[in-house]
Design a protein around this motif. Structure first.
Motif, PDB file in Angstrom:
ATOM      1  N   VAL A   1     -20.593  38.908 -18.529  1.00 58.58           N
ATOM      2  CA  VAL A   1     -18.870  38.315 -18.074  1.00 58.58           C
ATOM      3  C   VAL A   1     -18.728  37.729 -19.624  1.00 58.58           C
ATOM      4  O   VAL A   1     -19.352  36.363 -19.294  1.00 58.58           O
ATOM      5  N   GLU A   2     -17.445  37.892 -19.868  1.00 55.07           N
ATOM      6  CA  GLU A   2     -16.775  36.410 -20.796  1.00 55.07           C
ATOM      7  C   GLU A   2     -16.369  35.610 -20.557  1.00 55.07           C
ATOM      8  O   GLU A   2     -16.184  35.176 -19.128  1.00 55.07           O
ATOM      9  N   GLU A   3     -16.748  34.729 -21.531  1.00 47.68           N
ATOM     10  CA  GLU A   3     -16.952  33.130 -20.696  1.00 47.68           C
ATOM     11  C   GLU A   3     -15.612  32.675 -21.246  1.00 47.68           C
ATOM     12  O   GLU A   3     -15.406  32.759 -22.490  1.00 47.68           O
ATOM     13  N   PRO A   4     -15.562  32.052 -20.220  1.00 43.91           N
ATOM     14  CA  PRO A   4     -13.679  31.366 -20.513  1.00 43.91           C
ATOM     15  C   PRO A   4     -14.149  30.420 -21.432  1.00 43.91           C
ATOM     16  O   PRO A   4     -14.876  30.064 -22.391  1.00 43.91           O
ATOM     17  N   GLU A   5     -12.797  30.314 -22.502  1.00 46.26           N
ATOM     18  CA  GLU A   5     -13.050  29.875 -23.206  1.00 46.26           C
ATOM     19  C   GLU A   5     -13.171  27.812 -23.097  1.00 46.26           C
ATOM     20  O   GLU A   5     -13.828  27.641 -24.072  1.00 46.26           O
ATOM     21  N   TRP A   6     -13.174  27.156 -22.462  1.00 44.95           N
ATOM     22  CA  TRP A   6     -13.560  25.719 -22.380  1.00 44.95           C
ATOM     23  C   TRP A   6     -14.146  25.904 -21.445  1.00 44.95           C
ATOM     24  O   TRP A   6     -15.241  24.721 -22.554  1.00 44.95           O
ATOM     25  N   LYS A   7     -15.239  26.656 -21.616  1.00 48.75           N
ATOM     26  CA  LYS A   7     -16.407  26.840 -21.137  1.00 48.75           C
ATOM     27  C   LYS A   7     -17.361  27.242 -22.293  1.00 48.75           C
ATOM     28  O   LYS A   7     -18.306  26.276 -22.838  1.00 48.75           O
ATOM     29  N   ARG A   8     -16.554  27.774 -23.063  1.00 48.75           N
ATOM     30  CA  ARG A   8     -17.435  28.090 -24.962  1.00 48.75           C
ATOM     31  C   ARG A   8     -17.416  26.773 -25.094  1.00 48.75           C
ATOM     32  O   ARG A   8     -18.555  26.406 -25.700  1.00 48.75           O
ATOM     33  N   LYS A   9     -16.487  25.711 -24.985  1.00 50.88           N
ATOM     34  CA  LYS A   9     -15.936  25.274 -25.988  1.00 50.88           C
ATOM     35  C   LYS A   9     -17.262  23.631 -25.890  1.00 50.88           C
ATOM     36  O   LYS A   9     -17.653  22.708 -26.949  1.00 50.88           O
ATOM     37  N   GLN A  10     -16.852  23.570 -24.211  1.00 47.81           N
ATOM     38  CA  GLN A  10     -18.225  22.485 -23.468  1.00 47.81           C
ATOM     39  C   GLN A  10     -19.668  22.756 -24.106  1.00 47.81           C
ATOM     40  O   GLN A  10     -20.299  22.445 -24.599  1.00 47.81           O
ATOM     41  N   ARG A  11     -20.214  24.260 -23.845  1.00 51.04           N
ATOM     42  CA  ARG A  11     -21.590  24.575 -24.418  1.00 51.04           C
ATOM     43  C   ARG A  11     -21.177  24.161 -25.940  1.00 51.04           C
ATOM     44  O   ARG A  11     -22.025  23.521 -26.795  1.00 51.04           O
ATOM     45  N   LEU A  12     -20.376  24.632 -26.778  1.00 46.90           N
ATOM     46  CA  LEU A  12     -20.776  24.161 -28.809  1.00 46.90           C
ATOM     47  C   LEU A  12     -20.987  22.863 -28.813  1.00 46.90           C
ATOM     48  O   LEU A  12     -21.264  22.867 -29.823  1.00 46.90           O
ATOM     49  N   ALA A  13     -20.142  22.216 -28.258  1.00 48.51           N
ATOM     50  CA  ALA A  13     -19.774  20.416 -27.751  1.00 48.51           C
ATOM     51  C   ALA A  13     -21.749  20.064 -27.912  1.00 48.51           C
ATOM     52  O   ALA A  13     -21.368  19.546 -28.709  1.00 48.51           O
ATOM     53  N   ARG A  14     -21.459  20.788 -26.418  1.00 46.18           N
ATOM     54  CA  ARG A  14     -23.127  20.092 -26.321  1.00 46.18           C
ATOM     55  C   ARG A  14     -24.157  20.767 -27.253  1.00 46.18           C
ATOM     56  O   ARG A  14     -24.942  19.968 -27.738  1.00 46.18           O
ATOM     57  N   ILE A  15     -24.448  21.184 -28.019  1.00 43.73           N
ATOM     58  CA  ILE A  15     -24.935  21.371 -28.529  1.00 43.73           C
ATOM     59  C   ILE A  15     -25.189  21.483 -29.988  1.00 43.73           C
ATOM     60  O   ILE A  15     -25.742  21.007 -30.991  1.00 43.73           O
ATOM     61  N   PHE A  16     -23.894  21.199 -30.460  1.00 48.74           N
ATOM     62  CA  PHE A  16     -23.354  20.667 -32.443  1.00 48.74           C
ATOM     63  C   PHE A  16     -23.027  19.334 -32.301  1.00 48.74           C
ATOM     64  O   PHE A  16     -22.283  18.558 -33.261  1.00 48.74           O
ATOM     65  N   GLY A  17     -22.519  18.866 -31.422  1.00 47.29           N
ATOM     66  CA  GLY A  17     -21.060  17.155 -30.783  1.00 47.29           C
ATOM     67  C   GLY A  17     -19.763  17.899 -31.298  1.00 47.29           C
ATOM     68  O   GLY A  17     -19.315  19.066 -31.699  1.00 47.29           O
ATOM     69  N   ASP A  18     -18.868  16.545 -31.110  1.00 46.43           N
ATOM     70  CA  ASP A  18     -17.402  16.879 -31.540  1.00 46.43           C
ATOM     71  C   ASP A  18     -17.190  17.075 -33.405  1.00 46.43           C
ATOM     72  O   ASP A  18     -18.422  15.707 -33.503  1.00 46.43           O
ATOM     73  N   VAL A  19     -17.312  17.826 -33.986  1.00 48.27           N
ATOM     74  CA  VAL A  19     -17.434  18.371 -35.239  1.00 48.27           C
ATOM     75  C   VAL A  19     -15.888  17.127 -35.960  1.00 48.27           C
ATOM     76  O   VAL A  19     -15.635  16.419 -36.415  1.00 48.27           O
ATOM     77  N   LEU A  20     -14.909  17.436 -34.582  1.00 45.55           N
ATOM     78  CA  LEU A  20     -13.065  16.910 -35.080  1.00 45.55           C
ATOM     79  C   LEU A  20     -13.353  15.782 -34.368  1.00 45.55           C
ATOM     80  O   LEU A  20     -13.025  16.061 -32.976  1.00 45.55           O
ATOM     81  N   PRO A  21     -12.516  14.935 -34.422  1.00 45.43           N
ATOM     82  CA  PRO A  21     -11.922  14.564 -33.731  1.00 45.43           C
ATOM     83  C   PRO A  21     -10.763  15.249 -33.015  1.00 45.43           C
ATOM     84  O   PRO A  21     -10.308  15.845 -33.188  1.00 45.43           O
TER      85      PRO A  21
END
Length: 59
Positions: free
Chosen positions: A7-27
């Motif tokens: 099932v395709e991941e919702p955009e908000w969940k994808r962003k949350q997962r990426l932020a958890r892995i890579f941290g917040d790159v841009l403020p």
């Protein structure tokens, strides 16, 4: 390759997962939107430390 059963991941969940892995790159806000007085606050120890840098070190 993607699995057709996935099932395709919702955009908000994808962003949350990426932020958890890579941290917040841009403020979330730009410097124009932030309070300028909070930005320039230094502690007394930071001011003291900066005053101790010799002139030939670019202080």
């Amino acid at each position: 390759m993607t699995d057709p059963d996935e099932v395709e991941e919702p955009e908000w969940k994808r962003k949350q997962r990426l932020a958890r892995i890579f941290g917040d790159v841009l403020p979330e806000t730009t410097s124009d939107e932030r309070d300028s007085s909070a930005e320039s606050e230094e502690s007394a120890s930071d001011r003291w430390l900066k005053s101790q840098v010799p002139p030939h070190h670019g202080g």
